[in-house]
Each structure stands twice: as structure tokens, then as C-alpha cells.
Write a protein that holds these residues in place. Structure first.
Motif, PDB file in Angstrom:
ATOM      1  N   ILE A 138       0.822  -1.204   0.138  1.00  0.00           N
ATOM      2  CA  ILE A 138      -0.135   0.099   0.093  1.00  0.00           C
ATOM      3  C   ILE A 138       0.716   1.316   0.047  1.00  0.00           C
ATOM      4  CG2 ILE A 138      -1.592   1.387   1.246  1.00  0.00           C
ATOM      5  CD1 ILE A 138      -2.669  -1.055  -0.301  1.00  0.00           C
ATOM      6  N   HIS A 139       1.952   1.164   0.708  1.00  0.00           N
ATOM      7  CA  HIS A 139       2.743   2.351   0.655  1.00  0.00           C
ATOM      8  C   HIS A 139       3.784   2.695  -0.399  1.00  0.00           C
ATOM      9  CE1 HIS A 139       5.821  -0.636   1.952  1.00  0.00           C
ATOM     10  NE2 HIS A 139       6.637   0.357   1.154  1.00  0.00           N
ATOM     11  N   GLU A 140       3.522   1.745  -1.460  1.00  0.00           N
ATOM     12  CA  GLU A 140       4.118   2.026  -2.779  1.00  0.00           C
ATOM     13  C   GLU A 140       3.277   2.630  -3.791  1.00  0.00           C
ATOM     14  OE1 GLU A 140       7.324  -1.667  -2.330  1.00  0.00           O
ATOM     15  OE2 GLU A 140       5.402  -1.938  -3.497  1.00  0.00           O
ATOM     16  N   MET A 141       1.836   2.844  -3.308  1.00  0.00           N
ATOM     17  CA  MET A 141       0.904   3.038  -4.250  1.00  0.00           C
ATOM     18  C   MET A 141       0.434   4.666  -4.179  1.00  0.00           C
ATOM     19  SD  MET A 141      -0.012   0.163  -5.365  1.00  0.00           S
ATOM     20  CE  MET A 141      -1.868   0.342  -6.127  1.00  0.00           C
ATOM     21  N   SER A 142       0.245   5.437  -5.328  1.00  0.00           N
ATOM     22  CA  SER A 142      -0.074   6.764  -5.198  1.00  0.00           C
ATOM     23  C   SER A 142      -1.384   6.976  -4.483  1.00  0.00           C
ATOM     24  CB  SER A 142      -0.135   7.509  -6.846  1.00  0.00           C
ATOM     25  OG  SER A 142      -1.165   6.952  -7.247  1.00  0.00           O
ATOM     26  N   GLY A 143      -1.683   8.276  -4.139  1.00  0.00           N
ATOM     27  CA  GLY A 143      -3.195   8.351  -3.797  1.00  0.00           C
ATOM     28  C   GLY A 143      -4.269   8.186  -4.789  1.00  0.00           C
ATOM     29  N   GLY A 144      -4.113   8.311  -5.776  1.00  0.00           N
ATOM     30  CA  GLY A 144      -5.116   7.865  -6.863  1.00  0.00           C
ATOM     31  C   GLY A 144      -5.048   6.408  -6.920  1.00  0.00           C
ATOM     32  N   PRO A 167     -14.571  10.825  -1.185  1.00  0.00           N
ATOM     33  CA  PRO A 167     -13.425   9.725  -1.307  1.00  0.00           C
ATOM     34  C   PRO A 167     -12.416  10.496  -2.235  1.00  0.00           C
ATOM     35  CG  PRO A 167     -15.225   9.396  -3.132  1.00  0.00           C
ATOM     36  CD  PRO A 167     -15.930  10.408  -1.915  1.00  0.00           C
ATOM     37  N   LEU A 168     -12.653  11.781  -2.833  1.00  0.00           N
ATOM     38  CA  LEU A 168     -11.703  12.209  -3.513  1.00  0.00           C
ATOM     39  C   LEU A 168     -11.101  13.663  -2.858  1.00  0.00           C
ATOM     40  CD1 LEU A 168     -13.606  12.450  -7.049  1.00  0.00           C
ATOM     41  CD2 LEU A 168     -12.220  10.796  -5.984  1.00  0.00           C
ATOM     42  N   LYS A 174      -5.927  17.778 -10.407  1.00  0.00           N
ATOM     43  CA  LYS A 174      -6.015  17.208 -11.797  1.00  0.00           C
ATOM     44  C   LYS A 174      -6.268  15.694 -11.568  1.00  0.00           C
ATOM     45  CE  LYS A 174      -3.005  16.610 -15.767  1.00  0.00           C
ATOM     46  NZ  LYS A 174      -1.694  16.725 -16.431  1.00  0.00           N
ATOM     47  N   LEU A 175      -5.879  15.057 -10.388  1.00  0.00           N
ATOM     48  CA  LEU A 175      -6.331  13.566 -10.046  1.00  0.00           C
ATOM     49  C   LEU A 175      -7.711  13.455  -9.916  1.00  0.00           C
ATOM     50  CD1 LEU A 175      -5.331  10.927  -9.957  1.00  0.00           C
ATOM     51  CD2 LEU A 175      -4.416  11.089  -7.635  1.00  0.00           C
ATOM     52  N   ARG A 176      -8.385  14.551  -9.221  1.00  0.00           N
ATOM     53  CA  ARG A 176      -9.683  14.311  -8.844  1.00  0.00           C
ATOM     54  C   ARG A 176     -10.423  14.456 -10.146  1.00  0.00           C
ATOM     55  NH1 ARG A 176     -11.299  18.082  -3.605  1.00  0.00           N
ATOM     56  NH2 ARG A 176     -13.396  17.423  -4.505  1.00  0.00           N
ATOM     57  N   SER A 177     -10.361  15.259 -11.156  1.00  0.00           N
ATOM     58  CA  SER A 177     -10.801  15.342 -12.246  1.00  0.00           C
ATOM     59  C   SER A 177     -10.985  14.141 -13.052  1.00  0.00           C
ATOM     60  CB  SER A 177     -10.294  16.293 -13.291  1.00  0.00           C
ATOM     61  OG  SER A 177     -10.402  17.580 -12.624  1.00  0.00           O
ATOM     62  N   ALA A 178      -9.545  13.319 -13.004  1.00  0.00           N
ATOM     63  CA  ALA A 178      -9.368  11.938 -13.715  1.00  0.00           C
ATOM     64  C   ALA A 178     -10.351  10.947 -12.881  1.00  0.00           C
ATOM     65  CB  ALA A 178      -8.064  11.617 -13.658  1.00  0.00           C
ATOM     66  N   MET A 179     -10.122  10.993 -11.549  1.00  0.00           N
ATOM     67  CA  MET A 179     -11.213   9.952 -10.699  1.00  0.00           C
ATOM     68  C   MET A 179     -12.559  10.441 -10.982  1.00  0.00           C
ATOM     69  SD  MET A 179      -9.076   7.922  -9.732  1.00  0.00           S
ATOM     70  CE  MET A 179     -10.329   7.017  -9.036  1.00  0.00           C
ATOM     71  N   GLN A 180     -13.092  11.332 -10.970  1.00  0.00           N
ATOM     72  CA  GLN A 180     -14.491  11.511 -11.195  1.00  0.00           C
ATOM     73  C   GLN A 180     -14.741  10.838 -12.532  1.00  0.00           C
ATOM     74  OE1 GLN A 180     -14.761  15.940 -11.481  1.00  0.00           O
ATOM     75  NE2 GLN A 180     -14.252  16.345  -9.504  1.00  0.00           N
ATOM     76  N   ALA A 204     -20.195  17.398  -7.359  1.00  0.00           N
ATOM     77  CA  ALA A 204     -21.649  16.600  -7.440  1.00  0.00           C
ATOM     78  C   ALA A 204     -22.250  16.823  -8.810  1.00  0.00           C
ATOM     79  CB  ALA A 204     -22.422  17.459  -6.335  1.00  0.00           C
ATOM     80  N   LEU A 205     -22.196  18.176  -9.537  1.00  0.00           N
ATOM     81  CA  LEU A 205     -22.847  18.468 -10.848  1.00  0.00           C
ATOM     82  C   LEU A 205     -22.264  17.736 -11.930  1.00  0.00           C
ATOM     83  CD1 LEU A 205     -23.199  22.224 -10.555  1.00  0.00           C
ATOM     84  CD2 LEU A 205     -25.081  20.658 -10.073  1.00  0.00           C
ATOM     85  N   SER A 206     -20.815  17.292 -11.709  1.00  0.00           N
ATOM     86  CA  SER A 206     -20.039  16.563 -12.695  1.00  0.00           C
ATOM     87  C   SER A 206     -20.393  15.120 -12.711  1.00  0.00           C
ATOM     88  CB  SER A 206     -18.747  16.881 -12.618  1.00  0.00           C
ATOM     89  OG  SER A 206     -17.985  16.475 -11.647  1.00  0.00           O
ATOM     90  N   MET A 207     -20.509  14.672 -11.298  1.00  0.00           N
ATOM     91  CA  MET A 207     -20.578  13.216 -11.294  1.00  0.00           C
ATOM     92  C   MET A 207     -21.804  12.582 -11.290  1.00  0.00           C
ATOM     93  SD  MET A 207     -17.290  12.771  -8.681  1.00  0.00           S
ATOM     94  CE  MET A 207     -17.622  10.961  -8.344  1.00  0.00           C
ATOM     95  N   ALA A 208     -22.896  13.118 -10.505  1.00  0.00           N
ATOM     96  CA  ALA A 208     -23.992  12.527 -10.265  1.00  0.00           C
ATOM     97  C   ALA A 208     -25.273  12.700 -11.407  1.00  0.00           C
ATOM     98  CB  ALA A 208     -24.792  13.131  -8.922  1.00  0.00           C
TER      99      ALA A 208
END
Length: 363
Positions: A138-144, A167-168, A174-180, A204-208
Motif C-alpha cells: 500500500i505504501h508503494e501506491m500513489s493517492g489515486g 472519497p476524492l 488534476k487527479l480528482r478530475s481523472a477519478m471523477q 456533485a454536478l459533474s458526477m451524479a
């Protein structure tokens, strides 16, 4: 046996008290099967309390919560067809990715065969694009990547409902946008109901596909992202979801003529009881020009600030008798020479039908 339901989640007159404090007041809410619902609101509005009552971490003080037509009151979290992704992921640091994802399956009774656990874990990791990471620590993984491990652990049990508690929040923009985008894709692929808690209106507007705006333990508006943004139910929603300009006004005796604070009369195309009112206008609904007024409703003002945002520019403009306005200009149709500088005089114009009008008592 519970009757078939078209809703995955139902709140029936639900109230939640913590001693003398009421966190949620008489909420009735239906979430269709396969929907992506966002519970949106400021801190303390009751959205996380609602999420926790769906998950079984809290029980209603009054009313009932149903999942797939079955009442859940009194049923503990581990017996509900629900999984949750927490804000800080809650991964086991001493386990590798595969062990983290398999943990829930290994707790199931009767015990699942080791081969089936391995197959389900591999399937879940492929869904979140982590197929080659099973043995990674787990410690070898990035936040995303850690966020996707948490998602894989949540979906591996094949829940009816997946709960997402901001969760984001720990990711960069930039990572939040990708994860959305990834979360939307995953939700469509799985076909299960997602419930997202967030205070970020853009998220909320972009995902739901359904947005539930909450304040002070109550639902202020429930609708599609377009409905909530374009047709806010009240001034709180207009202010909280997106940006808005407020203009003091008075609705005249005919109930259709709105007189703004500087004396200008407009016809916003709605009916309202006569009296003090607030006109709300989105920044992108205002057209800014140099040199001369355009036909229709137009006001002269001075630019006080310019905020360069790359694809767009925001201007703060002071208008005598009306106050300060925020205007958003799309740069795709602009040249560099079109940018207005602070101190320049400009004219603001807008279509009166773009104005939302609310009673002043609603403020």
C-alpha cells in the motif's frame, strides 16, 4: 418477503437526533436502482448522517430506511447489502493490494473457496485498472491508486449500494478530475447505486445524475444537475450550487414586474407575490462590452478586478446603485486584446428571463 421495489434506497420520514441536537429532520427520499446520487451541502447539513444511516453505522430516531424494499432499521452494517469507501480509504498498511481487496470476502460465512476469492479479487482489480498491482504494498501506491484499491475492496462483495464519503477530498485537482471520470465509468459498468457525499458542488454536478442539496438537516432541492443549477428552488440553492449575483429588488403589485434597487424595471417572466425580493443572476448570463451599451437591459460599471482562469476570465464590476457583480467570460471567442483591465468602464447586459427571483424572506 419484501415486495419488489423500483428504488434501491428509501427514507420514509427519517429524523436523527443526537441528544438535544437534531441532525436530520423528517427526510423523505427515494433513490432509483442504478442511480448515482450526490448528497451535497455545507458542513453540518446532515449529509454524512444520512450516509451513515444507509450504511447501518447510525439508526434513525424516527422513520425508516429501506434498501431494495426491505426495512433496515436495527440491521447492523455487516448484514446490509452495502459497502462504503471512506474519505481516508481505511486500507490495511501491512497488507498488499490483493490482501486488502480479499479481506471482506474472507470474512464471509460460509467460507468462500480460495480459488473463488482469487478470481473475484482479480476481477475487481481489473475493473479499477489495477490488474498488475496485486502484490504491491500500500505504501508503494500513489493517492489515486490507493483510492482505486479502496474501490476494489468495496465492490468485490458485489453490494447493491456503494457509499462514497468524500472519497476524492485528499487528491489534487488534476487527479480528482481523472477519478471523477473513472467513478462515473465504473458506476455505469457495475450498474449499482452509488451515493456520494460531498461539499464540492462542482464534483456533485459533474458526477451524479441526481443531486440532493441539503441544509440544516433538510432537503432543499432534489433533481438532476441541470435542474438544480438552472432552476434553483430557493436562494440557498442558487448561492450554494455555483456562483450567483444578488440584486435587491421589489416585485410590484402586478406580480410580474421586478423593480431593481436602482429603479430599473424588468420582466423576468415569472409571477411572485408583491414585496421585497432578491434577484439572482449567474455570472455567465451577463454579457460584458466596452464602449457602448447594447440594446435591452444594460448597466454602466467599472471593472475593479480581473481573475485570469485560462479558458475563462472572471471580472468583478462595480455598478452604481446595484453593487458589485461577478461576470464570467469564455475566452474561446476572445483575443488577448479583448481582455478588459481593472479601471476600465464597461456595460453589463443580460436577458431578464435569465434572472431567478426569490422573496427577500427566503434570503
Amino acid at each position: 418477503m419484501a415486495s419488489a421495489s423500483t428504488n434501491d434506497i428509501e427514507f420514509r420520514s427519517v429524523t436523527k437526533n443526537y441528544g438535544a441536537v437534531t441532525a436530520v429532520t423528517d427526510i423523505t427520499l427515494n433513490v432509483p436502482k442504478g442511480a448515482f446520487l450526490a448528497l451535497l451541502g455545507p458542513s453540518g447539513c446532515g449529509k454524512t448522517t444520512c450516509l451513515r444511516m444507509i450504511g447501518g453505522f447510525e439508526q434513525p430516531s424516527e422513520g425508516t430506511v429501506h434498501i431494495d424494499g426491505r426495512e433496515m432499521n436495527g440491521i447492523p452494517a455487516y448484514r446490509r447489502p452495502v459497502n462504503m469507501v471512506f474519505q481516508h480509504y481505511a486500507l490495511f498498511p501491512h497488507f498488499n493490494v490483493e490482501q486488502n481487496v480479499a479481506y471482506g470476502l474472507k470474512q464471509m460465512r460460509p467460507r468462500m473457496a480460495a480459488a473463488e476469492i482469487s478470481r473475484r479479487v482479480a476481477e475487481a482489480l481489473e475493473m479499477v485498472r489495477l490488474g498488475g498491482f496485486a502484490k504491491r504494498r500500500i505504501h508503494e501506491m500513489s493517492g489515486g491508486q490507493q483510492q482505486r484499491v479502496a474501490l476494489a475492496r468495496a465492490i468485490v462483495n458485489r453490494p447493491s449500494v456503494l457509499l462514497l464519503d468524500e472519497p476524492l477530498a485528499a487528491l489534487d485537482k488534476k487527479l480528482r478530475s481523472a477519478m471523477q471520470i473513472e467513478l462515473q465509468t465504473l458506476q455505469r459498468e457495475l450498474g449499482i447505486t452509488f451515493v456520494l457525499v460531498t461539499h464540492d458542488q462542482e464534483e456533485a454536478l459533474s458526477m451524479a445524475d441526481i443531486v440532493c442539496v441539503m441544509s440544516a438537516g433538510q432537503i432543499r432541492q432534489l433533481g438532476t444537475p441541470q435542474e438544480v443549477y438552472d432552476r434553483p428552488a430557493d436562494l440557498f440553492v442558487a448561492d450554494f450550487v455555483g456562483k450567483t449575483n444578488r440584486i435587491s429588488a421589489t416585485m410590484e403589485a402586478d406580480g410580474t414586474t421586478l423593480r431593481l434597487a436602482n429603479g430599473t424595471a424588468i420582466m423576468p417572466g415569472i409571477r411572485l407575490l408583491p414585496g421585497k425580493a432578491i434577484a439572482a443572476l449567474r455570472p455567465e448570463a451577463i454579457h460584458l462590452t466596452r464602449g457602448k451599451a447594447v440594446a435591452g437591459t444594460s448597466f454602466k460599471g467599472m471593472v475593479t478586478h480581473r481573475i485570469f482562469l485560462g479558458s475563462s476570465v472572471e471580472y468583478a464590476v462595480s455598478v452604481p446603485g446595484l453593487g458589485d457583480f461577478l461576470i464570467t467570460a469564455d475566452r474561446r471567442s476572445m483575443n488577448e486584446s479583448d481582455l478588459v483591465k481593472p479601471g476600465e468602464e464597461v456595460f453589463l447586459s443580460f436577458d431578464p428571463t435569465a434572472v431567478h427571483v426569490f422573496p427577500a424572506s427566503n434570503a
